[in-house]
Write an enzyme that holds these catalytic residues in place. Structure first.
Site: not given
Ligand SMILES: Cc1cc2nc3c(=O)[nH]c(=O)nc-3n(C[C@H](O)[C@H](O)[C@H](O)COP(=O)(O)OP(=O)(O)OC[C@H]3O[C@@H](n4cnc5c(N)ncnc54)[C@H](O)[C@@H]3O)c2cc1C
Length: 382
Positions: A127-128, A156-157, A244
Site C-alpha cells: 500500500e502507499p 506497485f502491483i 516465492e
Molecule cells: C517493480 C515493482 C513491482 C512490485 N510488485 C508488487 C506486487 O506485485 N505486489 C505487491 O504487493 N507489491 C509489489 N511491489 C512492492 C514491493 O514488494 C515493496 O516495494 C517492498 O516490499 C518494499 O516496501 P516499500 O517499498 O514500502 O519499502 P519500505 O517498507 O518503506 O522500506 C524502505 C526501506 O526501509 C527498509 N526497512 C523497512 N523495514 C525495515 C526493517 N525492519 N529493518 C531494516 N530495514 C527496514 C527497507 O529495507 C527499505 O530499504 C513491487 C515493487 C516494485 C518496485
C-alpha cells in the site's frame, strides 16, 4: 553454465518448449512492448496453450499436475532469454494461493482460466503507506450480509492494470494485527468501485505492467475468501513466501547467466590497444568471478529446491537465496556492463536492460534488509 542435477528428460523437454516460446514470442517483440509498457493479453493465451501457466496446477483444474521444478524451469528460461518484464511469476504466485489454500469449489472456479491464460492474476499486498510491514495494511474487507465491503488502496502491483483476478491482502479484523489479515479474491471485470490508478513509470522492467489500484465500497461475495477461515492470510503468506523467494533466486540466476553470455560475445569482438577486450587479464578474471558466482548460486538454489520438495525449506534459507542471489545478480550485471564500456550504457545493448531490470530484485519480494532480519532471527544471537 550450471548443470542442474535434478533436470531429467521431461524437464529438458519442457525447457526446450519454454525456450522456444521466449525466443519466438517475446524476444522479437521486446522493443514494441517496452514502448507500450505492457505485454498483450494474447501472449498469456499462447503460454496457456503450451502448459507454461498451469504446469504445476492440479490436472483436475486445467493444469499439468507437475512439480515446482517445472515452474523453476520457466523462470530460468525467461530470465536466460533476457526478459523479466512478463509478469508470469506473479501470476503463478497469485494462483498458488488458490492451489494451496482454496476450497475445491474455488479451485474449480478460478484455476482453469488462470492455466489457459484467459485470465491474468496479480497479488496486491503493498500500500502507499506500507510495504515491508505487511501486518500494518490498511485496506479493509468487512462483512456486510453475504458480501465483503472492501475499501483501500494498493500500489506497485505487478499485472495490476491487466489483472482479471487479484489476490487481495486485506484486514477482515482491523483491530487485530497479523491475525486480522485475510486473502480475498477480487474479480475485476465490471466491478463497481474498483479502479486502476496510474500505470507507474519505472527505471527498469519497462514492459512490466505495474499499477496503482483503488477499492471504494467494492463488494465481493464472502465465498471469495481464500480458504474457509478469516484471519489466516498472514499464515498463508508466510507459508508461500519461501517458494516465492526461491523464485527470485532462480530469476537472479537466469539473468546472471544471460548477462555473462552477452558479455562473452561482446569482449571477443571488441578491440582495445590492438587486442580483444577478452585478452586482458582483468577481463578474464572478472568473467571467471562471474562464472563462479553463477555456479554457487545455482548450487544453492537447487539445494533449496530439493529442501522445498521435501517440505524442509526454512524461511531463513529461502531468505538467503533471495538476498544473496539478487545481490550477486546486481554485482554480476554491473561487472558485465563495465566490460562493455560506453556501449554497455546504451539501450541497444541487452546488458543495459539487464542492469536496470536487476535493481528492483533487491527490493520486491521482501527487501534484502528484511531478508537479513529473517536470517538473523534464526541465529542464536543472545
Ligand atoms: C517493480 C515493482 C513491482 C512490485 N510488485 C508488487 C506486487 O506485485 N505486489 C505487491 O504487493 N507489491 C509489489 N511491489 C512492492 C514491493 O514488494 C515493496 O516495494 C517492498 O516490499 C518494499 O516496501 P516499500 O517499498 O514500502 O519499502 P519500505 O517498507 O518503506 O522500506 C524502505 C526501506 O526501509 C527498509 N526497512 C523497512 N523495514 C525495515 C526493517 N525492519 N529493518 C531494516 N530495514 C527496514 C527497507 O529495507 C527499505 O530499504 C513491487 C515493487 C516494485 C518496485
Amino acid at each position: 553454465m550450471p548443470n542442474h542435477m535434478w533436470m531429467r528428460e521431461d524437464h529438458n523437454a519442457f525447457a526446450a518448449t519454454v525456450k522456444r516460446f521466449f525466443d519466438e514470442e517475446i524476444t522479437p517483440n521486446k522493443d514494441a512492448w517496452t514502448e507500450a509498457g505492457v505485454i498483450p493479453k494474447s501472449l498469456w493465451k499462447k503460454a496457456g496453450t503450451l502448459g507454461i501457466l498451469g504446469a504445476t496446477f492440479p490436472e483436475a483444474h486445467g493444469g499439468l499436475g507437475l512439480s515446482r521444478h517445472f515452474d523453476a524451469v520457466t523462470f530460468l528460461e525467461q530470465t536466460k532469454a533476457g526478459d523479466s518484464g512478463w509478469g508470469v511469476s506473479v501470476h503463478n504466485i497469485a494462483a498458488h494461493y488458490i492451489t494451496a489454500f482454496g476450497t475445491e469449489e474455488q479451485k474449480a472456479r478460478w484455476l482453469p482460466d488462470l492455466a489457459s491464460g484467459d485470465k491474468i492474476a496479480a497479488i496486491a499486498m503493498t500500500e502507499p503507506g506500507t510495504g515491508s510491514d505487511l501486518q500494518a495494511v490498511k485496506t479493509t474487507a468487512l462483512r456486510d450480509g453475504n458480501e465483503y465491503l472492501i475499501n483501500g488502496a494498493k500500489t506497485f502491483i505487478t499485472n495490476g492494470a491487466t489483472a482479471d483476478l487479484i489476490v487481495l491482502v486485506a484486514k477482515t479484523d482491523p483491530t487485530a494485527k497479523g491475525r486480522g489479515v485475510s486473502l480475498i479474491v477480487v474479480e475485476t471485470e465490471g466491478l463497481e468501485g474498483f479502479a486502476v490508478g496510474r500505470r507507474l513509470k519505472k527505471m527498469g522492467m519497462k514492459r512490466n505492467d505495474t499499477a496503482e489500484l483503488s477499492f471504494t465500497d467494492v463488494r465481493v461475495p464472502l465465498t471469495n475468501l481464500i480458504g474457509t477461515e478469516e484471519g489466516q492470510g498472514f499464515v498463508q503468506l508466510m507459508q508461500q513466501l519461501p517458494w516465492e523467494r526461491l523464485i527470485l533466486g532462480y530469476m537472479a540466476l537466469g539473468a546472471s547467466q544471460c548477462a555473462l553470455e552477452h558479455t562473452l560475445t561482446y569482449v571477443k569482438e571488441r578491440k582495445a590497444f590492438g587486442q580483444r577486450v577478452m585478452d586482458f587479464q582483468n577481463t578474464r578474471f572478472k568473467l571467471a568471478e562471474c562464472a563462479t558466482k553463477i555456479e554457487l548460486l545455482a548450487a544453492f538454489c537447487d539445494q533449496c529446491l530439493a529442501e522445498l520438495d521435501a517440505g524442509q525449506l526454512t524461511a531463513e534459507k529461502a531468505a538467503m537465496a533471495k538476498w544473496w542471489g539478487t545481490q550477486t545478480q546486481c554485482e554480476i550485471v554491473d561487472e558485465c556492463l563495465q566490460l562493455h564500456g560506453g556501449y554497455g550504457y546504451m539501450s541497444e545493448y541487452p546488458i543495459s536492460e539487464l542492469y536496470t531490470d536487476a535493481r528492483v530484485q533487491k527490493i520486491y519480494g521482501g527487501t534484502n534488509e528484511i531478508m537479513k532480519e529473517v536470517i538473523a532471527r534464526s541465529l542464536d544471537l543472545d
